[in-house]
Scaffold this motif. Structure first.
Motif, short mmCIF file in Angstrom:
data_model
loop_
_atom_site.label_atom_id
_atom_site.label_comp_id
_atom_site.label_asym_id
_atom_site.label_seq_id
_atom_site.Cartn_x
_atom_site.Cartn_y
_atom_site.Cartn_z
N THR A 82 0.85 -1.18 0.00
CA THR A 82 0.00 0.00 0.00
C THR A 82 0.89 1.24 0.00
O THR A 82 2.01 1.23 0.50
N GLY A 83 0.38 2.32 -0.58
CA GLY A 83 1.15 3.55 -0.66
C GLY A 83 2.05 3.59 -1.88
O GLY A 83 2.73 4.57 -2.13
N GLY A 84 2.09 2.49 -2.65
CA GLY A 84 2.88 2.48 -3.86
C GLY A 84 4.33 2.08 -3.68
O GLY A 84 5.14 2.24 -4.60
N LEU A 85 4.69 1.55 -2.52
CA LEU A 85 6.06 1.09 -2.30
C LEU A 85 6.21 -0.31 -2.87
O LEU A 85 5.41 -1.20 -2.57
N VAL A 86 7.24 -0.51 -3.69
CA VAL A 86 7.52 -1.82 -4.26
C VAL A 86 8.83 -2.33 -3.70
O VAL A 86 9.83 -1.61 -3.67
N LEU A 87 8.82 -3.57 -3.24
CA LEU A 87 10.02 -4.24 -2.77
C LEU A 87 10.46 -5.21 -3.85
O LEU A 87 9.64 -6.00 -4.33
N GLN A 88 11.72 -5.15 -4.23
CA GLN A 88 12.23 -6.10 -5.22
C GLN A 88 13.48 -6.76 -4.67
O GLN A 88 14.37 -6.09 -4.14
N GLU A 89 13.52 -8.08 -4.79
CA GLU A 89 14.69 -8.82 -4.30
C GLU A 89 15.94 -8.41 -5.07
O GLU A 89 15.90 -8.25 -6.29
N ARG A 90 17.01 -8.27 -4.33
CA ARG A 90 18.28 -7.82 -4.89
C ARG A 90 18.71 -8.66 -6.09
O ARG A 90 19.16 -8.12 -7.10
N SER A 91 18.60 -9.97 -5.98
CA SER A 91 19.06 -10.84 -7.07
C SER A 91 18.33 -10.54 -8.38
O SER A 91 18.93 -10.53 -9.46
N ARG A 92 17.04 -10.27 -8.30
CA ARG A 92 16.26 -9.96 -9.51
C ARG A 92 16.69 -8.61 -10.09
O ARG A 92 16.76 -8.43 -11.30
N TRP A 93 16.93 -7.65 -9.21
CA TRP A 93 17.33 -6.31 -9.65
C TRP A 93 18.72 -6.36 -10.30
O TRP A 93 18.94 -5.78 -11.35
N GLU A 94 19.63 -7.07 -9.67
CA GLU A 94 20.98 -7.20 -10.23
C GLU A 94 20.95 -7.91 -11.58
O GLU A 94 21.68 -7.55 -12.51
N GLU A 95 20.09 -8.91 -11.68
CA GLU A 95 19.94 -9.62 -12.96
C GLU A 95 19.42 -8.67 -14.04
O GLU A 95 19.92 -8.66 -15.17
N ALA A 96 18.45 -7.85 -13.70
CA ALA A 96 17.86 -6.91 -14.67
C ALA A 96 18.89 -5.85 -15.09
O ALA A 96 18.93 -5.46 -16.26
N LEU A 97 19.70 -5.39 -14.14
CA LEU A 97 20.68 -4.34 -14.45
C LEU A 97 21.99 -4.89 -15.03
O LEU A 97 22.72 -4.16 -15.69
#
Length: 125
Positions: free
Chosen positions: A39-54
């Motif tokens: 709620t409030g528009g905060l998104v949590l993303q796991e580090r491994s997924r973010w590192e993979e995307a970047l």
């Protein structure tokens, strides 16, 4: 154009979901594998997924941004943090702002800065 969400990268999404639920009253809006919208528009993303995307590693604790919350029961919030069992590190101790409202800054489990300011009346929002 419209801003939809703010995404923060977290080491352990389950710990972060519990932290934001227990201390800030946020609830899950959508829960995908490694990505949770609160709620409030905060998104949590796991580090491994973010590192993979970047295609690169992530550094935590940049101290260059913060999440800002307002709280009517400031003393109750501080007690909740103290009694929560989370090893919460304060960036600044509770103190007064120029407008005589109390404020505190603390780190979440991934060293994102969170500011919580006291709200006294509806007009303060």
């Amino acid at each position: 154009m419209k801003l939809k969400n703010i995404l923060i990268v977290v080491k352990d999404i389950e710990v972060s979901k519990a932290f934001y639920r227990d201390l800030f009253g946020m609830h899950i809006v959508a829960d995908f594998e490694g990505n949770t919208v609160l709620t409030g528009g905060l998104v949590l993303q796991e580090r491994s997924r973010w590192e993979e995307a970047l295609g690169r590693s992530v550094t935590e604790g940049g101290n260059d941004a913060e999440l800002f919350f307002e709280e009517y029961d400031f003393d109750g919030f501080l007690a909740k943090v103290r009694d929560s069992g989370y090893k919460t590190e304060f960036v600044t101790q509770p103190g007064m702002r120029e407008d005589s409202k109390r404020v505190v800054r603390l780190y979440d489990p991934d060293r994102h800065i969170i500011e919580v300011a006291e709200v006294r009346t509806e007009g303060d929002l």
